[in-house]
Design a protein around this motif. Structure first.
Motif, short mmCIF file in Angstrom:
data_model
loop_
_atom_site.label_atom_id
_atom_site.label_comp_id
_atom_site.label_asym_id
_atom_site.label_seq_id
_atom_site.Cartn_x
_atom_site.Cartn_y
_atom_site.Cartn_z
N GLY A 326 13.90 52.69 36.50
CA GLY A 326 14.37 52.35 37.22
C GLY A 326 16.04 52.29 37.65
N ILE A 327 16.21 51.10 38.56
CA ILE A 327 17.46 51.70 38.72
C ILE A 327 18.05 50.03 39.05
N VAL A 328 19.49 49.97 38.36
CA VAL A 328 20.18 48.28 38.24
C VAL A 328 20.86 49.07 39.56
N ASP A 329 21.46 48.24 40.46
CA ASP A 329 22.47 48.27 42.01
C ASP A 329 23.35 47.24 41.26
N ILE A 330 24.04 47.60 41.31
CA ILE A 330 25.50 46.76 40.97
C ILE A 330 26.35 46.36 42.11
N ARG A 331 26.36 45.27 43.19
CA ARG A 331 27.14 45.44 43.86
C ARG A 331 28.11 44.66 43.56
N LEU A 332 29.31 44.82 44.25
CA LEU A 332 30.83 43.96 43.78
C LEU A 332 31.29 42.99 44.97
N ARG A 333 32.37 41.97 44.76
CA ARG A 333 32.34 41.25 45.76
C ARG A 333 33.55 41.39 45.73
N LYS A 334 34.02 40.81 46.94
CA LYS A 334 35.58 40.76 47.83
C LYS A 334 35.98 40.23 47.03
N PRO A 335 37.18 40.54 46.44
CA PRO A 335 38.96 38.99 45.74
C PRO A 335 38.48 38.09 46.51
N GLY A 336 39.61 37.86 46.35
CA GLY A 336 39.30 36.18 46.91
C GLY A 336 40.94 36.62 47.27
N ARG A 337 41.01 35.43 48.89
CA ARG A 337 42.54 35.73 49.37
C ARG A 337 42.89 34.80 50.18
N ASP A 338 42.27 33.74 49.79
CA ASP A 338 43.53 31.75 49.58
C ASP A 338 44.62 32.01 48.62
N GLY A 339 44.53 33.14 47.62
CA GLY A 339 46.12 32.85 47.27
C GLY A 339 45.81 32.88 46.00
N TRP A 340 46.14 33.23 44.40
CA TRP A 340 46.11 33.58 42.63
C TRP A 340 45.30 32.84 42.31
N HIS A 341 43.97 33.90 41.91
CA HIS A 341 43.60 32.91 40.85
C HIS A 341 42.59 34.08 40.14
N GLY A 342 43.05 33.20 38.29
CA GLY A 342 42.46 34.72 37.70
C GLY A 342 42.21 33.75 36.17
N TYR A 343 41.50 34.02 35.66
CA TYR A 343 41.26 33.52 33.81
C TYR A 343 41.93 34.59 32.99
N GLY A 344 41.74 33.65 31.85
CA GLY A 344 41.65 34.57 30.92
C GLY A 344 40.73 34.14 28.93
N GLU A 345 40.19 34.70 28.43
CA GLU A 345 39.21 34.55 27.71
C GLU A 345 38.90 34.77 26.54
N VAL A 346 38.92 34.64 25.58
CA VAL A 346 38.43 34.53 24.18
C VAL A 346 37.26 34.19 23.57
N ASP A 347 36.74 35.33 22.57
CA ASP A 347 35.44 34.93 22.12
C ASP A 347 35.20 35.82 20.59
N LEU A 348 34.22 35.19 19.73
CA LEU A 348 34.83 36.51 18.56
C LEU A 348 34.57 38.00 18.61
N PHE A 349 33.83 38.24 19.62
CA PHE A 349 33.23 39.80 20.18
C PHE A 349 34.56 40.66 20.93
N ASP A 350 35.41 39.74 21.84
CA ASP A 350 36.64 40.26 22.52
C ASP A 350 37.26 39.60 24.06
N ALA A 351 38.41 39.97 24.34
CA ALA A 351 39.30 38.94 24.43
C ALA A 351 39.27 39.70 26.13
N GLY A 352 39.18 39.10 27.18
CA GLY A 352 39.36 39.61 28.68
C GLY A 352 40.48 38.50 29.56
N ALA A 353 41.00 39.90 31.06
CA ALA A 353 41.46 38.35 31.52
C ALA A 353 40.92 39.25 32.73
#
Length: 851
Positions: A326-353
């Motif tokens: 079979g197939i898994v098809d991942i589609r990307l969204r457009k980056p936001g254009r209305d200003g600066w946005h973001g996040y940071g997160e941590v859990d038991l397994f990893d950390a991301g930003a």
């Protein structure tokens, strides 16, 4: 998608004339398949209003009325069709129809491009007494989401008797409001109602900002999946659905493993096995990626970049190929254009930003990264027996950078760079093994880096062209002790050119070409790899084979598909042609699907198609395999029904049969007296998939997925049928999420999966040359492990502030401490057997802050 639009336009006339009041109050509807694909970025705007003549008899009698019309607005802004949906009589209907046909709009935009749409339009006829014009002022309302500051499009704001809808920047403009204090109101089912009063002064413009707080479970990521259904089975997940699925840590791609047709891998590790077997491929915007998962724990693409994930367990269209699975098809969204946005997160397994920001007026950029530290925690969670059976723990990382911009003339450009890596970390000094020849440190690593570029052009309102290219460098290294090692590098270049044209209301033509080029260098010193159902023997008994090769393989392909629509029937015949230089073989693969809407709530569907894939690389290697083997082929059959059960429930039932042919299996007639390979095997997989899905409810979502399947094969003509190693008779998943309030959510996931088959060891015989016992296997894959079942729970708590929000969550896997069997291990002489247990209860606490 439902979008409310409104606009008012008052024209005062004498008592013998009419006041025409324009009020667009209902939502945008996609007019056709081309318009339905994508996201509304700008609603239509009336540029030229035509005043309808007041019917004389109604005017004389002092009768007023309102006519609701359905307008079809083309991509050039012209009105091509008008239909009365709510008549008013007294001559109003005819007058409104004639006037509306002459309206001219600024066209709606979908994904930044002009597109045809339909709107509901209310034309009101009233009588005015005087032509007096009041002093007026202007008002601008800016709507943003509380907690993220993202602009909110398509939200209706009422100012006194006037209404207007927010644009893509979240702005609502009223240009001529009467002087004085006006009542302002926003009522939208997705947000908390806001009411206020504002003083309007003649000749002045007032600007206000409202921060709206959501009431439903939908978060800041928009639901997708509006593309026209054409495959027999395509299951789309929007990112809003997957963030809070227990047991996935909010990872979008991992949720795919909870849908029908997807087998569960031991220990929950990665790998895609769809409908019984065959190579299943993961694509990122149409280009293959090295691996979709980090050891099954995380996806290799940041969830924040993903717009939607389409799962095709079988019978997919001709735009994809080179695999029997079979197939898994991942589609990307457009980056936001209305200003600066973001996040940071941590859990038991990893950390991301993650961070996104506008670039110029029409572009945006997004950056994401993640790094794990689970290798430091595994020794604390596993028992000594589990560490002996699973002596390494994963360490992984990934990063992505995405840039997208809209260009003039209907063009757009997308650039992406990405990379990542998986490594195993040694946890015990001496891995438990029945093979004395395998000693020393174990190490395994996979790294990749690459990029994509895509240029799109809307050639015409009904024609879209996309050209894209990708590059990936993949490096794999592995070693166990001083004698066993491999070193593998691959450069892969991919190119796609796709065109879609809506030639007529009943005909859409799609086609294109794609190319994959692989340049591989491999140095290998390993024993012969085991195949499906085989048991590994000590290295001293099998010996070590060495190979050092450099190869370049070309895999060009072309495809075409027609979409024929006659009323409620849609038929999609297509064909794909693939060529592989690795086996010097051409495969012509016709495919067809059909869908028929029996009623608005019921659709029946079916499909059949040919598919092909190349042999495994070791099977065509001169040292490990046989270069003369050819393609493995399959035929996919499926039929099913989709049923809407009320406002929120949908059901999908699909029966399938997959026929494998020319499977590469071992032979005993190699020239050196050993074993070789030949295309002499066959297989079959058949069963039933069911999906009951609850969606679009303001507080609850979830689904029940069930797969009943049998997958079996025989390795040579005349052999008995046996199971595939991934055969799982029953696979049940129940997912549910309930939003207690705007700040609390509860979720659960329960799974039941038949145990995987395994080949028992009857006894061991001592090999003095190898100084080890050699296993004597019983019947291939003739026994099963006990079933797997597990309950995962999750609770989310949100703190929403004006400019940012914070979420904490507790995700508990294996809540009732089930010791699930994942495999079998033996002592040194194979006289004693033990079951390898799965992971214990794993509580993961996470914190996420976003702005």
């Amino acid at each position: 998608m439902f979008v409310s639009l409104s606009k008012s336009d008052a024209r005062r006339v004498s008592t013998r004339s009419a006041l025409a009041l324009l009020l667009v109050t209902v939502g945008l509807l996609a007019r056709d398949a081309a318009a339905a694909e994508g996201t509304l970025t700008c609603p239509p705007e009336l540029l030229e209003f035509v005043q309808a003549p007041y019917p004389p008899d109604a005017q004389a009698a002092g009768i007023t009325g309102a006519v609701t019309l359905l307008l079809t607005i083309e991509a050039d802004g012209a009105v091509s069709a008008v239909e009365v949906t709510e008549p008013a009589g007294h001559g109003f209907d005819e007058a409104a129809l004639e006037a509306a046909r002459a309206f001219v709009f600024r066209p709606a935009e979908i994904d930044g491009q002009p597109a045809p749409v339909q709107i509901a339009y209310r034309y009101a006829f009233t009588l005015a007494e005087t032509p007096a014009v009041a002093s007026t002022g202007a008002l601008v309302v800016r709507l943003v989401e509380r907690g993220t500051r993202k602009p909110l499009a398509a939200i209706t704001v009422r100012a006194g008797d006037a209404e207007a809808v927010s644009d893509a920047d979240g702005l609502v403009r009223f240009s001529a409001l009467p002087e004085g204090t006006l009542r302002l109101e926003v009522r939208d089912p997705a947000f908390v109602t806001v009411e206020d009063r504002e003083t309007i002064r003649a000749g002045e413009e007032v600007t206000v900002t409202w921060r709206l707080e959501r009431t439903g479970f939908a978060d800041d990521l928009e639901a997708v999946g509006r593309r026209p259904a054409k495959e027999v089975t395509r299951r789309t997940l929007s990112v809003q659905e997957v963030r809070t699925v227990p047991g996935t840590n909010g990872d979008a791609l991992r949720v795919v493993q909870n849908l029908p047709g997807v087998a569960r891998a031991p220990f929950g590790l990665g790998g895609l096995v769809l409908r019984g077997g065959g190579e299943s491929r993961a694509y990122l915007e149409g280009h293959p990626i090295p691996t979709p998962f980090h050891f099954g724990l995380r996806s290799t693409v940041s969830t924040a970049l993903i717009e939607s994930i389409d799962l095709y367990p079988g019978n997919h269209g001709p735009e994809f190929g080179r695999g029997n699975g079979g197939i898994v098809d991942i589609r990307l969204r457009k980056p936001g254009r209305d200003g600066w946005h973001g996040y940071g997160e941590v859990d038991l397994f990893d950390a991301g930003a993650f961070l996104e920001a506008p670039v110029g007026e029409k572009g945006g950029i997004a950056l994401g990264a993640r790094r794990s530290y689970i290798d430091a925690l595994v020794p604390l969670l596993l028992t000594d027996e589990q560490l002996d059976a699973f002596p390494v723990a994963p360490r992984y990382y990934d990063y992505q950078a995405l840039y997208q911009t809209d260009l003039s003339g209907g063009h757009d450009l997308r650039l992406m760079a990405f990379g990542g890596g998986d490594r195993t970390v040694f946890l015990v000094e001496e891995p438990a093994d029945t093979d004395p020849a395998v000693r020393g440190k174990a190490d395994l690593e996979l790294d990749w880096v690459g990029g994509q570029a895509e240029w799109g052009w809307r050639v015409a309102p009904d024609a879209r062209h996309r050209l894209s290219a990708g590059y990936v460098f993949e490096a794999q290294r592995g070693a166990l002790g001083k004698d066993l090692a491999f070193d593998y590098d691959m450069h892969r270049v991919t190119v796609r050119d796709d065109l879609e044209v809506k030639a007529a209301e009943w005909l859409t033509v799609r086609g294109g070409a794609d190319l994959e080029v692989e340049h591989i260098r491999a140095t290998v010193s390993l024993p012969p790899p085991t195949k499906d159902g085989e048991t590994a023997a000590p290295v001293g008994a099998t010996g070590v084979l060495k190979s050092d090769s450099t190869e370049t393989w070309f895999m060009p392909a072309a495809w075409a598909e027609l979409q024929l629509t006659w009323g409620d029937l849609t038929v999609l015949p297509g064909v794909r042609a693939d060529y592989w230089t690795i086996v010097d073989a051409l495969a012509l693969q016709p495919r067809a699907t059909a869908r028929y809407a029996v009623t608005p709530a019921t659709t029946v569907k079916g499909g059949v198609g040919l598919y092909s894939e190349r042999p495994d690389l070791d099977e065509v290697d001169p040292v490990f395999g046989d270069p003369s083997v050819g393609l493995e082929r399959s035929v996919h059959y499926s039929a099913g029904v989709e049923q809407r059960l009320g406002e929120y429930l949908t059901a999908d039932l699909v029966g399938f049969y997959k026929d494998f042919d020319d499977l590469v299996t071992r032979t005993d007639d190699a020239e050196d007296g050993g074993t070789g390979f030949a295309n002499q095997g066959e297989g079959r997989a058949y069963g039933l998939e069911a999906l009951l899905r609850l969606e679009n409810h303001p507080r609850v979502y979830g689904w029940v997925a069930y797969t009943l399947m049998r997958s079996e094969r025989r390795d040579a003509p005349g052999d008995d049928w046996r199971l595939f190693g991934s055969d799982q008779t029953h696979n049940v998943t129940v997912v549910g999420n309930y939003k207690l309030s705007t700040t609390w959510e509860l979720g659960l996931r329960w799974r039941f999966v038949s145990g995987n088959p395994y080949t028992p060891i009857d006894r061991g015989t001592y090999d003095s040359d190898a100084d080890a016992y050699v296993p004597v296997p019983g019947a291939s894959l003739s026994r099963r492990l006990e079933p797997f079942h597990q309950l995962d729970l999750r609770v989310d708590k949100h703190w929403i502030f004006d400019a940012w929000r914070m979420t904490t969550y507790l995700d508990v896997q294996n809540a009732y401490l089930r010791q699930n069997p994942e495999g079998v291990t033996y002592n040194f002489d194979f006289t004693e057997q033990a079951i390898i247990g799965g992971l214990p209860l794993i509580p993961s606490f996470g914190v996420r802050g976003e702005f």
